[in-house]
Design a protein around this motif. Structure first.
Motif, PDB file in Angstrom:
ATOM      1  N   ARG A 126       0.847  -1.203   0.000  1.00  0.00           N
ATOM      2  CA  ARG A 126       0.000   0.000   0.000  1.00  0.00           C
ATOM      3  C   ARG A 126       0.878   1.247   0.000  1.00  0.00           C
ATOM      4  NH1 ARG A 126      -4.788   1.918   0.339  1.00  0.00           N
ATOM      5  NH2 ARG A 126      -5.710  -0.179   0.208  1.00  0.00           N
ATOM      6  N   PHE A 127       0.533   2.179  -0.868  1.00  0.00           N
ATOM      7  CA  PHE A 127       1.302   3.413  -1.040  1.00  0.00           C
ATOM      8  C   PHE A 127       0.480   4.588  -0.523  1.00  0.00           C
ATOM      9  CE2 PHE A 127       4.688   1.973  -3.955  1.00  0.00           C
ATOM     10  CZ  PHE A 127       4.213   0.708  -4.225  1.00  0.00           C
ATOM     11  N   ALA A 128       1.110   5.474   0.232  1.00  0.00           N
ATOM     12  CA  ALA A 128       0.395   6.654   0.712  1.00  0.00           C
ATOM     13  C   ALA A 128       1.323   7.863   0.712  1.00  0.00           C
ATOM     14  CB  ALA A 128      -0.150   6.402   2.118  1.00  0.00           C
ATOM     15  N   ARG A 129       0.747   8.996   0.341  1.00  0.00           N
ATOM     16  CA  ARG A 129       1.500  10.243   0.417  1.00  0.00           C
ATOM     17  C   ARG A 129       1.665  10.652   1.867  1.00  0.00           C
ATOM     18  NH1 ARG A 129       1.293  13.532  -4.076  1.00  0.00           N
ATOM     19  NH2 ARG A 129       0.187  12.651  -5.848  1.00  0.00           N
ATOM     20  N   ARG A 130       2.655  11.511   2.084  1.00  0.00           N
ATOM     21  CA  ARG A 130       2.842  12.083   3.417  1.00  0.00           C
ATOM     22  C   ARG A 130       2.914  13.597   3.273  1.00  0.00           C
ATOM     23  NH1 ARG A 130       5.162   9.275   7.713  1.00  0.00           N
ATOM     24  NH2 ARG A 130       6.810  10.818   7.811  1.00  0.00           N
ATOM     25  N   GLY A 131       3.180  14.276   4.345  1.00  0.00           N
ATOM     26  CA  GLY A 131       3.190  15.738   4.307  1.00  0.00           C
ATOM     27  C   GLY A 131       4.145  16.308   3.273  1.00  0.00           C
ATOM     28  N   ASN A 132       5.359  15.765   3.245  1.00  0.00           N
ATOM     29  CA  ASN A 132       6.350  16.226   2.276  1.00  0.00           C
ATOM     30  C   ASN A 132       6.021  15.666   0.897  1.00  0.00           C
ATOM     31  OD1 ASN A 132       8.770  16.131   0.637  1.00  0.00           O
ATOM     32  ND2 ASN A 132       9.902  16.710   2.483  1.00  0.00           N
ATOM     33  N   PRO A 133       6.015  16.494  -0.155  1.00  0.00           N
ATOM     34  CA  PRO A 133       5.583  16.024  -1.486  1.00  0.00           C
ATOM     35  C   PRO A 133       6.418  14.874  -2.053  1.00  0.00           C
ATOM     36  CG  PRO A 133       6.364  18.320  -1.563  1.00  0.00           C
ATOM     37  CD  PRO A 133       6.257  17.950  -0.125  1.00  0.00           C
ATOM     38  N   ASP A 134       7.640  14.692  -1.588  1.00  0.00           N
ATOM     39  CA  ASP A 134       8.475  13.606  -2.115  1.00  0.00           C
ATOM     40  C   ASP A 134       8.505  12.389  -1.198  1.00  0.00           C
ATOM     41  OD1 ASP A 134       9.058  14.901  -4.433  1.00  0.00           O
ATOM     42  OD2 ASP A 134      10.900  15.820  -3.653  1.00  0.00           O
ATOM     43  N   GLU A 135       7.701  12.397  -0.169  1.00  0.00           N
ATOM     44  CA  GLU A 135       7.707  11.255   0.745  1.00  0.00           C
ATOM     45  C   GLU A 135       6.507  10.351   0.497  1.00  0.00           C
ATOM     46  OE1 GLU A 135       9.958  13.058   4.674  1.00  0.00           O
ATOM     47  OE2 GLU A 135       7.919  12.265   4.870  1.00  0.00           O
TER      48      GLU A 135
END
Ligand code: ADP
Ligand code: MG
Length: 150
Positions: A126-135
């Motif tokens: 499972r892939f999820a974005r985080r606060g930082n756009p590249d994380e």
């Protein structure tokens, strides 16, 4: 089931994760079931797999074709993308079973849309974005005994 959580901080790191994961897969046949929002890094991960396998063809998301085959690497790679699918029933006509049983590595983007067709021994990622756009946070769930049949 064992779950691992990894944070990657660039597309390169996500591709390196794919390379490392490849070395841990059962050698004969593996299914990777990928989920996560658009832009969360699923295709990037598949590109890393392809590169690690030595596939020369560029890997893009299959848009109208739901399955791309990359036979040129050290193991066959099948890339399925179910983005356009609305119900699991629609997968029945695609003949996916053939790829899910095939020797090599079969990767499915938007695997949730395939419902029960995803084999029980698939590795779920499972892939999820985080606060930082590249994380990205990438969670890998290993089945209890990979290699089990369905
Ligand atoms: P998906 O297939 O999940 O829709 P893509 O892999 O096509 O997503 O797109 C991911 C986008 O996010 C790419 O533009 C990629 O450059 C960018 N990106 C930024 N940081 C990361 C990261 N850590 N891992 C993967 N992709 C990242
Ligand atoms: Mg994609």
């Amino acid at each position: 089931m064992k779950v691992e959580h990894v944070i990657t901080r660039s597309p390169d790191e996500t591709q390196e994760l794919a390379r490392g994961l490849l070395t841990r897969l059962p050698p004969a046949r593996a299914v990777l079931a990928l989920d996560g929002d658009l832009g969360s890094g699923k295709t990037c991960f598949v590109q890393g797999l392809a590169r690690a396998l030595g596939v020369r063809q560029p890997v893009t998301s299959p848009t109208f074709v739901m399955v791309n085959e990359y036979p040129g690497g050290s193991r066959p790679l099948y890339h399925i993308d179910l983005y356009r699918l609305r119900t699991p029933d629609e997968t029945l006509g695609l003949g996916l079973e053939e790829y899910l049983d095939a020797p090599g590595v079969t990767v499915i983007e938007w695997a949730e849309r395939a419902g029960d067709l995803v084999p029980a021994d698939a590795i779920r990622i499972r892939f999820a974005r985080r606060g930082n756009p590249d994380e990205r946070e990438i969670s890998i769930s290993w089945p209890d005994r990979s290699g089990d049949s369905r």
